[in-house]
Structure formats: C-alpha cells, structure tokens
Design a protein around this motif. Sequence first.
Motif, PDB file in Angstrom:
ATOM      1  N   PHE A 129       0.818  -1.209   0.000  1.00  0.00           N
ATOM      2  CA  PHE A 129       0.000   0.000   0.000  1.00  0.00           C
ATOM      3  C   PHE A 129       0.852   1.260   0.000  1.00  0.00           C
ATOM      4  O   PHE A 129       1.797   1.390   0.763  1.00  0.00           O
ATOM      5  CB  PHE A 129      -0.932   0.005   1.211  1.00  0.00           C
ATOM      6  N   GLY A 130       0.458   2.195  -0.864  1.00  0.00           N
ATOM      7  CA  GLY A 130       1.151   3.480  -0.924  1.00  0.00           C
ATOM      8  C   GLY A 130       0.567   4.509   0.012  1.00  0.00           C
ATOM      9  O   GLY A 130       1.165   5.562   0.245  1.00  0.00           O
ATOM     10  N   ALA A 131      -0.617   4.225   0.558  1.00  0.00           N
ATOM     11  CA  ALA A 131      -1.284   5.129   1.491  1.00  0.00           C
ATOM     12  C   ALA A 131      -2.158   4.301   2.418  1.00  0.00           C
ATOM     13  O   ALA A 131      -2.471   3.141   2.126  1.00  0.00           O
ATOM     14  CB  ALA A 131      -2.121   6.158   0.733  1.00  0.00           C
ATOM     15  N   GLU A 132      -2.555   4.887   3.538  1.00  0.00           N
ATOM     16  CA  GLU A 132      -3.444   4.184   4.455  1.00  0.00           C
ATOM     17  C   GLU A 132      -4.720   3.788   3.730  1.00  0.00           C
ATOM     18  O   GLU A 132      -5.264   4.555   2.931  1.00  0.00           O
ATOM     19  CB  GLU A 132      -3.777   5.073   5.656  1.00  0.00           C
ATOM     20  N   SER A 133      -5.221   2.577   4.007  1.00  0.00           N
ATOM     21  CA  SER A 133      -6.360   2.079   3.253  1.00  0.00           C
ATOM     22  C   SER A 133      -7.104   0.998   4.024  1.00  0.00           C
ATOM     23  O   SER A 133      -6.537   0.318   4.880  1.00  0.00           O
ATOM     24  CB  SER A 133      -5.884   1.507   1.912  1.00  0.00           C
ATOM     25  N   THR A 134      -8.366   0.841   3.685  1.00  0.00           N
ATOM     26  CA  THR A 134      -9.140  -0.318   4.106  1.00  0.00           C
ATOM     27  C   THR A 134      -8.760  -1.494   3.218  1.00  0.00           C
ATOM     28  O   THR A 134      -8.442  -1.316   2.045  1.00  0.00           O
ATOM     29  CB  THR A 134     -10.644  -0.018   3.969  1.00  0.00           C
ATOM     30  N   THR A 135      -8.783  -2.717   3.760  1.00  0.00           N
ATOM     31  CA  THR A 135      -8.442  -3.882   2.946  1.00  0.00           C
ATOM     32  C   THR A 135      -9.131  -5.141   3.459  1.00  0.00           C
ATOM     33  O   THR A 135      -9.443  -5.245   4.648  1.00  0.00           O
ATOM     34  CB  THR A 135      -6.918  -4.118   2.918  1.00  0.00           C
ATOM     35  N   GLY A 136      -9.334  -6.060   2.560  1.00  0.00           N
ATOM     36  CA  GLY A 136      -9.820  -7.384   2.928  1.00  0.00           C
ATOM     37  C   GLY A 136      -8.712  -8.413   2.926  1.00  0.00           C
ATOM     38  O   GLY A 136      -8.972  -9.611   3.096  1.00  0.00           O
ATOM     39  N   TRP A 137      -7.460  -7.964   2.719  1.00  0.00           N
ATOM     40  CA  TRP A 137      -6.305  -8.853   2.702  1.00  0.00           C
ATOM     41  C   TRP A 137      -5.595  -8.788   4.051  1.00  0.00           C
ATOM     42  O   TRP A 137      -5.789  -7.856   4.822  1.00  0.00           O
ATOM     43  CB  TRP A 137      -5.368  -8.460   1.566  1.00  0.00           C
ATOM     44  N   ARG A 138      -4.751  -9.765   4.337  1.00  0.00           N
ATOM     45  CA  ARG A 138      -4.113  -9.890   5.651  1.00  0.00           C
ATOM     46  C   ARG A 138      -2.719  -9.257   5.649  1.00  0.00           C
ATOM     47  O   ARG A 138      -1.894  -9.559   4.794  1.00  0.00           O
ATOM     48  CB  ARG A 138      -4.026 -11.366   6.045  1.00  0.00           C
ATOM     49  N   GLN A 139      -2.465  -8.421   6.665  1.00  0.00           N
ATOM     50  CA  GLN A 139      -1.186  -7.711   6.753  1.00  0.00           C
ATOM     51  C   GLN A 139      -0.136  -8.587   7.423  1.00  0.00           C
ATOM     52  O   GLN A 139      -0.307  -9.022   8.562  1.00  0.00           O
ATOM     53  CB  GLN A 139      -1.342  -6.403   7.523  1.00  0.00           C
ATOM     54  N   VAL A 140       0.987  -8.794   6.720  1.00  0.00           N
ATOM     55  CA  VAL A 140       2.078  -9.611   7.250  1.00  0.00           C
ATOM     56  C   VAL A 140       3.345  -8.810   7.513  1.00  0.00           C
ATOM     57  O   VAL A 140       4.277  -9.304   8.144  1.00  0.00           O
ATOM     58  CB  VAL A 140       2.401 -10.787   6.301  1.00  0.00           C
ATOM     59  N   GLY A 141       3.408  -7.568   7.011  1.00  0.00           N
ATOM     60  CA  GLY A 141       4.617  -6.784   7.200  1.00  0.00           C
ATOM     61  C   GLY A 141       4.390  -5.331   6.848  1.00  0.00           C
ATOM     62  O   GLY A 141       3.282  -4.901   6.502  1.00  0.00           O
ATOM     63  N   ARG A 142       5.480  -4.543   6.981  1.00  0.00           N
ATOM     64  CA  ARG A 142       5.417  -3.123   6.633  1.00  0.00           C
ATOM     65  C   ARG A 142       6.773  -2.677   6.114  1.00  0.00           C
ATOM     66  O   ARG A 142       7.826  -3.114   6.612  1.00  0.00           O
ATOM     67  CB  ARG A 142       5.029  -2.277   7.847  1.00  0.00           C
ATOM     68  N   THR A 143       6.742  -1.824   5.110  1.00  0.00           N
ATOM     69  CA  THR A 143       7.959  -1.292   4.521  1.00  0.00           C
ATOM     70  C   THR A 143       7.900   0.230   4.545  1.00  0.00           C
ATOM     71  O   THR A 143       6.816   0.815   4.646  1.00  0.00           O
ATOM     72  CB  THR A 143       8.114  -1.784   3.064  1.00  0.00           C
ATOM     73  N   ALA A 144       9.059   0.868   4.449  1.00  0.00           N
ATOM     74  CA  ALA A 144       9.106   2.325   4.321  1.00  0.00           C
ATOM     75  C   ALA A 144       9.061   2.762   2.864  1.00  0.00           C
ATOM     76  O   ALA A 144       9.052   3.957   2.573  1.00  0.00           O
ATOM     77  CB  ALA A 144      10.375   2.861   4.999  1.00  0.00           C
ATOM     78  N   PHE A 145       9.031   1.798   1.942  1.00  0.00           N
ATOM     79  CA  PHE A 145       8.939   2.095   0.508  1.00  0.00           C
ATOM     80  C   PHE A 145       7.554   2.658   0.203  1.00  0.00           C
ATOM     81  O   PHE A 145       6.543   2.138   0.673  1.00  0.00           O
ATOM     82  CB  PHE A 145       9.166   0.819  -0.293  1.00  0.00           C
ATOM     83  N   ARG A 146       7.494   3.720  -0.608  1.00  0.00           N
ATOM     84  CA  ARG A 146       6.224   4.313  -0.993  1.00  0.00           C
ATOM     85  C   ARG A 146       6.037   4.143  -2.508  1.00  0.00           C
ATOM     86  O   ARG A 146       6.824   4.660  -3.297  1.00  0.00           O
ATOM     87  CB  ARG A 146       6.157   5.793  -0.612  1.00  0.00           C
ATOM     88  N   SER A 147       4.983   3.436  -2.861  1.00  0.00           N
ATOM     89  CA  SER A 147       4.729   3.139  -4.272  1.00  0.00           C
ATOM     90  C   SER A 147       4.006   4.272  -4.989  1.00  0.00           C
ATOM     91  O   SER A 147       3.860   4.241  -6.209  1.00  0.00           O
ATOM     92  CB  SER A 147       3.911   1.853  -4.398  1.00  0.00           C
ATOM     93  N   PHE A 148       3.558   5.292  -4.241  1.00  0.00           N
ATOM     94  CA  PHE A 148       2.954   6.483  -4.847  1.00  0.00           C
ATOM     95  C   PHE A 148       3.558   7.702  -4.190  1.00  0.00           C
ATOM     96  O   PHE A 148       3.507   7.849  -2.964  1.00  0.00           O
ATOM     97  CB  PHE A 148       1.438   6.474  -4.675  1.00  0.00           C
ATOM     98  N   ARG A 149       4.130   8.602  -5.019  1.00  0.00           N
ATOM     99  CA  ARG A 149       4.899   9.730  -4.518  1.00  0.00           C
ATOM    100  C   ARG A 149       4.448  11.009  -5.218  1.00  0.00           C
ATOM    101  O   ARG A 149       5.110  11.491  -6.152  1.00  0.00           O
ATOM    102  CB  ARG A 149       6.397   9.496  -4.742  1.00  0.00           C
ATOM    103  N   PRO A 150       3.320  11.574  -4.793  1.00  0.00           N
ATOM    104  CA  PRO A 150       2.820  12.798  -5.430  1.00  0.00           C
ATOM    105  C   PRO A 150       3.857  13.909  -5.380  1.00  0.00           C
ATOM    106  O   PRO A 150       4.560  14.080  -4.393  1.00  0.00           O
ATOM    107  CB  PRO A 150       1.589  13.159  -4.583  1.00  0.00           C
ATOM    108  N   GLY A 151       3.947  14.651  -6.465  1.00  0.00           N
ATOM    109  CA  GLY A 151       4.886  15.767  -6.527  1.00  0.00           C
ATOM    110  C   GLY A 151       6.270  15.398  -6.989  1.00  0.00           C
ATOM    111  O   GLY A 151       7.094  16.281  -7.247  1.00  0.00           O
ATOM    112  N   GLN A 152       6.571  14.093  -7.094  1.00  0.00           N
ATOM    113  CA  GLN A 152       7.878  13.657  -7.567  1.00  0.00           C
ATOM    114  C   GLN A 152       7.902  13.583  -9.100  1.00  0.00           C
ATOM    115  O   GLN A 152       6.857  13.489  -9.746  1.00  0.00           O
ATOM    116  CB  GLN A 152       8.206  12.280  -6.996  1.00  0.00           C
TER     117      GLN A 152
END
Length: 250
Positions: free
Chosen positions: A186-209
């Motif tokens: 996920f690139g931003a906070e979101s609702t999901t029906g999938w199961r969270q197993v981890g977290r990264t500091a990578f951002r897949s959406f970078r507005p303004g870049q």
Amino acid sequence: MSLETIQNTEPQALWAGMDGVLLRFGLTPEPEAMAAAQRLAADTENHTPDGVIEIAPGLVSVLLRFDPAKTTRTALAKELLARAQHIWQHAQDRPEPARRWTIPVAFGAEYGPQLEEVAQIVGCRPEEAIRRICKADLRVLVIGFAPGQPYIGLLPEEWNLPRQSSLTPGVPAGAIVTAVRQIVMFGAESTTGWRQVGRTAFRSFRPGQDTPMPLRAGDAIRYVQASGPEIEALERTGDLSGGAKLQVLR
C-alpha cells in the motif's frame, strides 16, 4: 481451470470505450495467461503500433488506447490479435525482468499483525512464512486500484489464501498484505480485505515527484527482512524509497 482448457483458449481482441482495444488471454489469473499478457505488454512497449498513445497491462490482458486520426480500431485490433496469437502459441514463460527492486520489510508483531494467522493457514511457522516470501520469485503483475499500488506475485500454490470475510478498517502506508497468491504494497493508508504480514518504508505512490509511480508492471521484486526499528528509522528520514535498491538488468 485445467491445463487443457488453458491450451484451448484463444486470445480475444475486444472493443474498449471510444478509443481502446483490449487483448485478453483469459478470464482468471492463471500463470500462463499472465505470462502471455506480460509478453504482449513488453512487445507493444518495445514495438509500439502506429497510433497507440497508451499501453496499460492488466493481470491477463493489455489495454491499448489509440489516436483515431492515426489508425483505425479494426486495423489496430487485427495487428494486436496477430501478435497475441503468436505469443500464445509459443513459449509461455514470463519475459525476463528489465529491473529488480530489493525492498526491506519488517514482518510480524505490530508491523504484520496477521503474520501468524497467515502462517497457520499456509501450514508453517511464521519464520518459515517470512523465508518463503523473501525467497519467492516475484514480479509486479499490474498497477491498479489506487495510484501506484502494485499487485505482486505469484506466491506458491499454498498461498492461495481467500480474502477475509470482513474488512480491516485501515492498514498504514507501506503495509504488505497477501491473498490469492499475491502481495499488495500500500502506498497510502487504506481499508483492505487482505491480511497484513509486514510493513515497509517504501512508498509506491509519490505525489509531486518527477516519477510519482516508481514501479512498473514486470519489475522483479525481492523482499529482505529488516527489523521494526530499522523500518521506523527509514520512515523518519523521509526517503520515499525506504532503503530499497533498484538494479537495472537490461
């Protein structure tokens, strides 16, 4: 879907809106259909038909938009269908990736609160589930649902997990979630029906870049385990790559 059914399936060229042609290899995300769609997407990117102004890969299809002043839908569909049929009738292996991302992830605990549940469903210990995710040969299958959001796969067959019966109200930006043999980052906070197993500091959406969506369909993804404090430190730096390394392969 059986292998016999897959082999007897022919690609289809379908009209899409006022200026689009959709080449479809199947109705479900079977590996063979996904490989064919990736090959067609790569082929059209490298040898773009006259008049095409946009190429948008899907899981088992490729959508191409065209300029009606430069080509006709019939001519474009005929050319694309010939390419699709050639790809379908020959090797179904995925094309080799042009780029590989290596992305640090903190697994389990507050960073992946459903890791133990996922491991239990898969039939292994959480440590083994992490090892399998980090070992998997993963690719970006498609970008969709939200800006820059990648669907990544495929994990082995035992990871064909159903979605949850209810939604998780919110997972944070950088959440790594899994279902149906795929991973979403996920690139931003979101609702999901999938199961969270981890977290990264990578951002897949970078507005303004200059490049707001750094990932591309077909990119290889390799996850490496990091500690929670390491991911938190990466987030504090403001580096949207989150410690990820990009290797250009060809």
